[in-house]
Motif scaffolding. Structure first.
Motif, PDB file in Angstrom:
ATOM      1  N   ARG A 124       0.898  -1.148   0.057  1.00 51.09           N
ATOM      2  CA  ARG A 124      -0.072   0.082   0.040  1.00 51.09           C
ATOM      3  C   ARG A 124       0.834   1.406   0.070  1.00 51.09           C
ATOM      4  N   ARG A 168      -6.201   7.684  12.702  1.00 48.46           N
ATOM      5  CA  ARG A 168      -5.599   6.858  11.946  1.00 48.46           C
ATOM      6  C   ARG A 168      -6.534   6.090  11.111  1.00 48.46           C
ATOM      7  N   VAL A 169      -6.388   6.176   9.714  1.00 46.95           N
ATOM      8  CA  VAL A 169      -7.287   5.085   8.922  1.00 46.95           C
ATOM      9  C   VAL A 169      -6.287   4.531   7.982  1.00 46.95           C
ATOM     10  N   ILE A 170      -6.878   3.215   7.704  1.00 38.85           N
ATOM     11  CA  ILE A 170      -6.430   2.470   6.221  1.00 38.85           C
ATOM     12  C   ILE A 170      -7.450   2.383   5.165  1.00 38.85           C
TER      13      ILE A 170
END
Ligand code: SF4
Lengths: 615, 220
Positions: B12, B198-200
């Protein structure tokens, strides 16, 4: 789970692709099934490490064995390092992200002296005790190879075993010994004794050194019967019969040498006296044309790279170079592959066909006369004349080039200010060659860049006895040369931080006592010294001072003929007598012929069938 | 040839340029008869429907490769999967008419899964989705060529739901009026006056339009 933590850290660092792993052609071997796990550590960043051919070869060699597994580890950059420390994440491998202290063997490649602090940094990040004496039974065996392993002593306190010479077979032997010893339940100490019998392996714990009052070495000898008195480097006679990778990892991110490197031969016959590689990699061994063509084809298929570079110390000397290039051109037709060669000594038709494969024209041409006068070039045995250089420069300017780079060394033995003026003269003549091409026909924007690095005397060269110029002298010379080159319109001058060369000189010819200096400097924050912005010269000097070690002793001192040098116990193939003969010839500005014109008796002739140019 | 590929979790952080280069080299490794551009610096003719941001996972990313000879989709997939790293495999391919409109012009929207890595934040955010979307306008700042610009992003959010700690959203990806998932997250957090967690982000599907309905881009 450490992988989760790593994932989160990667969001915050620059150039995260350095740490992701999973590149094409990387090994996916089962961790649990491997009998021996080897962490191949490159003590510099990913971009540098992944550009290094030796790493790719040994990676393939270890992974080719069904019982052993090799994974890569590079030095993290400072941002990543800080996060790892904060999050308590140990140094991990790129492939499976295992902490390096879970491997059986942790191996470093030593390409240049100023990466030694990185070796310590990587051990520390991997929770492996820095000093070999402090390692416990369960710690990995720490080994190191590469050109700097020919003088292993500055790292003797930190490395369990050094590998000297050609690594392809040696590393497999070493791994097998470690595997068997682990199976048989041998202690670390017993295992190290076993390792001492592997060809080219030096185990520092098995040797003792004593010193004279003046600081020179009084004795150096093994302290047990298992250790050989002299360690002969591992020498391969036939490169065609050893492994060369048919697949190499293809990084996602751009690296320094982002291409296929095809090692066409190892060694060099020219005998330049300043060049350690030219002595250490003797004798010349060429790969056969058929083998090279086959390798090039499989590598092109397996990597998809758009460029193949024919690499070696002096590729222009390869016996069947023209045939090789012709064959490669034929095989790569229609595949959009560029073929490149660092030095071009070819007939013009071939040169043109090569250039036709190269999509972007190189913007500048490089020459390395190394010294400014013929006398000094004779001293260093650099077989390049002013006429050679002028001819090539004129050709280049007539061919539409306008930018030329000239590389020199400053502080070579016997150098005088006349030799420095010679550099400016040479630059002036090159500029003249440009103006000799009629105005309409030459490219605009003349640039003649002269770079002068500071000479560092290296072990196993004829200059191993010579002092390095002092910093003051170097600075005087740099200013002199700068002023001389200011007079030459169209020329500019590049020179470097001389403190770094001074430190490099200390480590290049250092002995065991340099270990404490290294450790102290590291503890005081020295790291990534090869990166200008991180090199802390003053801290280094403090470290020397605090350890009571005088750097001048290592860098500035002229050695006597019969002094025991710290690396004398290593047999590099080249004898000390030959090197001394060469040194004397250098003193008299006498040249020595290329080995292709006949044997010079360097010492390799002692081994039957090893050097094809002798006898 | 239109092909659907994955950019997995491990990759990613690989940027779009690096993904493009990797795909070029994979195409070369595959030995498939691909077409090269003309000119001084020839490269394989391949275009991507949409650049995926660094840091995001892509489950069904789409590219279009111009072939020099006919190849069956099955042959394309199997040759490419042998040539691609395990974290970047192709799930299906489809032969396209040479004159089909460009993928970028066909792209209309994309479905995103936004994993919120902080449970409390996720609960708060998901609980207030309805009131957030009930606003008349959702004004936000967007980077444009001439600096930051105020836009109403509400019409660009086609749907958004919460599922566990994940937001599932369908956002506009049309040229010139696309909505990035972090715009949504930032606007939602601003609405709640809370720090952005925080995000993915995973882009799970690219979509086009067929008679006014949104359908997976690869079915067009
Ligand atoms: S043995 Fe003779 S020919 Fe061979 S490298 Fe040494 S000097 Fe040169």
């Amino acid at each position: 789970m450490i992988s989760e933590k790593i994932e989160a850290m990667l969001e915050k660092v620059q150039k995260a692709p350095r740490y992701t792993g999973g590149e094409m052609n990387t090994a996916v071997k089962s961790w649990d099934e491997a009998e021996l796990r080897f962490a191949f550590c490159f003590p510099d960043t990913y971009e540098v490490g992944m550009s290094h051919l030796g790493m790719k070869i040994l990676y393939a060699a270890i992974n080719a064995q069904p019982w052993s597994l090799c994974e890569r580890v590079c030095m993290p950059w400072v941002d990543m390092m800080a996060l790892m420390q904060e999050e308590n994440v140990p140094l991990f491998s790129l492939e499976s992200r295992h902490p390096i202290n879970e491997f059986d063997v942790v191996g470093f490649t030593l390409q240049y002296e100023m990466s030694y602090t990185n070796v310590l940094a990587m051990l520390k990040m991997g929770n492996i005790p820095l000093r070999r004496e402090d390692r416990r039974e369960e710690d990995p065996i720490v080994v190191a190879g590469g050109p700097c392993a020919f003088n292993p002593e500055p790292l003797a306190d930190f490395i369990d075993a050094f590998m000297v010479g050609d690594g392809e077979e040696q590393i497999v032997e070493l791994n097998a010994v470690i595997r068997d010893a682990r199976k048989d339940g041998l202690s670390r100490q017993e295992l190290l004794k076993k390792l001492a019998s592997v060809r080219g392996v030096y185990v520092p714990a098995l040797y003792d050194v004593t010193y004279h009052e003046d600081g020179t070495i009084a004795s150096f000898a093994p302290n047990c019967p298992e250790a050989p008195e002299k360690v002969l480097k591992a020498i391969l006679t036939d490169l065609d019969s050893v492994i060369y990778p048919k697949e190499i990892p293809v990084p996602y991110t751009e690296i320094i040498h982002d291409r296929i490197m095809l090692e066409i031969m190892r060694g060099c016959t020219r005998g330049c006296r300043f060049c350690a590689a030219g002595m250490l990699y003797r004798p010349v061994r060429e790969r056969s044309l058929e083998h090279l063509v086959e390798l090039a084809c499989s590598l092109e298929k397996s990597t998809g790279y758009e460029e193949i570079s024919l690499s070696s110390l002096s590729s222009g000397d390869y016996t069947c170079l023209a045939e090789l290039i012709r064959e490669l051109l034929k095989r790569m037709q229609g595949k959009h592959v560029a073929i490149s060669l660092p030095s071009l000594r070819l007939d013009s038709v071939l040169k043109e066909s090569l250039e036709a494969t190269q999509q972007e024209r190189k913007t500048s041409l490089t020459f390395a006369p190394e010294a400014g006068t013929q006398r000094l070039r004779d001293v260093i045995n650099k077989g390049i004349t002013e006429a050679d250089l002028m001819e090539k420069a004129s050709d280049a300017f007539a061919g539409g080039w306008s930018s030329v780079k000239l590389y020199f060394m400053m502080g070579l033995p016997t150098e005088t200010y006349e030799d420095l003026d010679g550099i400016a003269d040479l630059a002036r003549k090159v500029v003249g060659a440009y103006f000799a091409v009629p105005k309409g026909q030459r490219a605009k924007g003349l640039r003649v860049t002269c770079s002068a690095s500071v000479f560092v005397p290296k072990p196993f060269t004829p200059f191993q006895w010579e002092p390095q110029d002092t910093l003051e002298e170097v600075q005087r010379k740099q200013l002199h040369l700068r002023d001389a080159l200011r007079q030459v319109k169209g020329a500019n001058f590049n020179y470097h931080e001389s403190g770094l060369s001074f430190m490099e000189a200390c480590f290049a010819r250092g002995d065991r006592r340099m270990g404490q200096v290294l450790l102290r400097a590291f503890e005081k924050g020295c790291m990534l010294d090869g990166w200008n912005e991180h090199f802390k010269y003053d801290t280094w000097l403090e470290a020397f001072d605090e350890c009571g070690v005088d750097p001048a002793f290592y860098a500035y001192r002229r050695r006597e003929k019969d002094e025991i040098l710290p690396w004398d116990f290593i047999d590099s193939g080249v004898t000390k007598e030959f090197l001394w003969r060469e040194k004397q010839k250098a003193d008299n500005a006498q040249t020595t012929k290329d080995c292709r014109q006949g044997c010079n008796g360097c010492g390799l002739q002692r081994f039957k069938g090893v050097c094809k140019f002798c006898g | 040839m239109m092909a659907v590929f994955e950019k997995s979790e491990r990759l990613r952080h690989i940027g779009h340029l690096d993904i493009q280069r990797t795909m070029q080299r994979a195409l070369r490794r595959s030995g498939l008869p691909v077409k090269y551009s003309q000119g001084f610096n020839p490269h394989i003719l391949v275009t991507f429907a949409s650049a995926l941001s660094t840091g995001a996972i892509g489950r069904r990313e789409i590219m279009d490769v111009t072939m020099a000879e006919d190849v069956t989709p099955e042959a394309f997939v199997s040759a490419m999967n042998g040539a691609l790293p395990p974290d970047m495999q192709i799930s299906c391919a489809k032969t396209m008419d040479d004159r089909h409109p460009s993928l970028t012009s066909m792209l209309y929207a994309a479905e995103f899964e936004i994993r919120i890595m902080d449970e409390d934040a996720a609960q708060r955010m998901i609980a207030s989705l309805d009131s957030f979307m009930a606003q008349e306008q959702i004004i936000t700042l967007r980077k444009s060529k001439s600096g930051m610009k105020e836009v109403d992003m509400k019409p660009l959010v086609y749907s958004v739901q919460g599922e566990g700690a994940t937001l599932r959203a369908v956002l506009s990806q049309a040229e010139g009026s696309s909505c990035k998932p972090d715009m949504l997250v930032n606007a939602l957090c601003a609405f709640l006056s809370m720090d952005t967690p925080r995000v993915i982000v995973t882009r799970s599907m690219l979509m086009g339009q067929d008679e006014g309905r949104m359908v997976p881009l690869e079915t067009l």
